[in-house]
Design a protein around this motif. Structure first.
Motif, mmCIF file in Angstrom:
data_model
loop_
_atom_site.group_PDB
_atom_site.id
_atom_site.type_symbol
_atom_site.label_atom_id
_atom_site.label_comp_id
_atom_site.label_asym_id
_atom_site.label_seq_id
_atom_site.Cartn_x
_atom_site.Cartn_y
_atom_site.Cartn_z
ATOM 1 N N LEU A 3 0.841 -1.190 0.000
ATOM 2 C CA LEU A 3 0.000 0.000 0.000
ATOM 3 C C LEU A 3 0.875 1.237 0.000
ATOM 4 O O LEU A 3 1.979 1.237 0.530
ATOM 5 C CB LEU A 3 -0.906 0.013 1.227
ATOM 6 C CG LEU A 3 -1.908 -1.125 1.334
ATOM 7 C CD1 LEU A 3 -2.661 -1.030 2.659
ATOM 8 C CD2 LEU A 3 -2.885 -1.098 0.184
ATOM 9 N N ILE A 4 0.362 2.299 -0.579
ATOM 10 C CA ILE A 4 1.055 3.578 -0.558
ATOM 11 C C ILE A 4 0.104 4.595 0.065
ATOM 12 O O ILE A 4 -1.093 4.588 -0.197
ATOM 13 C CB ILE A 4 1.513 3.998 -1.972
ATOM 14 C CG1 ILE A 4 2.401 5.228 -1.921
ATOM 15 C CG2 ILE A 4 0.343 4.187 -2.901
ATOM 16 C CD1 ILE A 4 3.137 5.508 -3.214
ATOM 17 N N GLU A 5 0.623 5.426 0.939
ATOM 18 C CA GLU A 5 -0.208 6.405 1.625
ATOM 19 C C GLU A 5 -0.445 7.619 0.729
ATOM 20 O O GLU A 5 0.386 7.957 -0.114
ATOM 21 C CB GLU A 5 0.466 6.837 2.923
ATOM 22 C CG GLU A 5 0.589 5.707 3.932
ATOM 23 C CD GLU A 5 1.230 6.151 5.228
ATOM 24 O OE1 GLU A 5 1.157 7.351 5.564
ATOM 25 O OE2 GLU A 5 1.796 5.278 5.907
ATOM 26 N N VAL A 6 -1.573 8.262 0.940
ATOM 27 C CA VAL A 6 -1.937 9.436 0.145
ATOM 28 C C VAL A 6 -0.869 10.519 0.258
ATOM 29 O O VAL A 6 -0.530 11.169 -0.732
ATOM 30 C CB VAL A 6 -3.326 9.976 0.571
ATOM 31 C CG1 VAL A 6 -3.644 11.284 -0.122
ATOM 32 C CG2 VAL A 6 -4.406 8.945 0.271
ATOM 33 N N ARG A 7 -0.301 10.687 1.440
ATOM 34 C CA ARG A 7 0.726 11.727 1.608
ATOM 35 C C ARG A 7 1.931 11.446 0.721
ATOM 36 O O ARG A 7 2.533 12.375 0.175
ATOM 37 C CB ARG A 7 1.147 11.874 3.067
ATOM 38 C CG ARG A 7 1.865 10.688 3.632
ATOM 39 C CD ARG A 7 2.119 10.862 5.145
ATOM 40 N NE ARG A 7 2.586 9.623 5.709
ATOM 41 C CZ ARG A 7 3.845 9.382 6.020
ATOM 42 N NH1 ARG A 7 4.758 10.318 5.867
ATOM 43 N NH2 ARG A 7 4.193 8.220 6.517
ATOM 44 N N HIS A 8 2.263 10.169 0.527
ATOM 45 C CA HIS A 8 3.379 9.835 -0.350
ATOM 46 C C HIS A 8 3.063 10.207 -1.794
ATOM 47 O O HIS A 8 3.932 10.673 -2.527
ATOM 48 C CB HIS A 8 3.733 8.349 -0.235
ATOM 49 C CG HIS A 8 4.319 7.986 1.085
ATOM 50 N ND1 HIS A 8 4.037 6.804 1.718
ATOM 51 C CD2 HIS A 8 5.172 8.653 1.903
ATOM 52 C CE1 HIS A 8 4.689 6.756 2.864
ATOM 53 N NE2 HIS A 8 5.382 7.869 3.002
ATOM 54 N N SER A 37 10.700 9.948 1.060
ATOM 55 C CA SER A 37 9.995 8.768 1.557
ATOM 56 C C SER A 37 8.878 8.375 0.599
ATOM 57 O O SER A 37 8.528 7.204 0.497
ATOM 58 C CB SER A 37 9.451 8.996 2.965
ATOM 59 O OG SER A 37 8.345 9.874 2.953
ATOM 60 N N GLY A 38 8.329 9.342 -0.107
ATOM 61 C CA GLY A 38 7.324 9.045 -1.127
ATOM 62 C C GLY A 38 7.909 8.233 -2.252
ATOM 63 O O GLY A 38 7.284 7.294 -2.762
ATOM 64 N N ALA A 41 8.338 4.715 -0.968
ATOM 65 C CA ALA A 41 7.052 4.017 -0.916
ATOM 66 C C ALA A 41 6.631 3.565 -2.312
ATOM 67 O O ALA A 41 6.127 2.453 -2.487
ATOM 68 C CB ALA A 41 5.986 4.916 -0.307
#
Length: 59
Positions: A3-8, A37-38, A41
């Motif tokens: 999964l990848i976070e929206v912030r990334h 970090s994005g 990710a």
């Protein structure tokens, strides 16, 4: 699949829009390492998709 976070995703979009991680970090008001970090990710997500594709026989 990973999964990848929206912030990334926001960080990656900012990096693309501003042309560098440093400029993206300045525009977002965060540390450059957070923007990077994005990228980490996204690389993890790509690796997970590659592994899943191999398990599925490349379908």
């Amino acid at each position: 699949m990973g999964l990848i976070e929206v912030r990334h995703l926001r960080y990656l979009l900012a990096a693309a829009e501003h042309g560098s991680f440093r400029k993206a970090a300045a525009a977002l008001g965060i540390q450059e390492s957070a923007v990077r970090s994005g990228k980490d990710a996204a690389t993890t997500l790509e690796a997970a998709e590659l592994i899943a594709g191999c398990r599925d026989g490349g379908k």
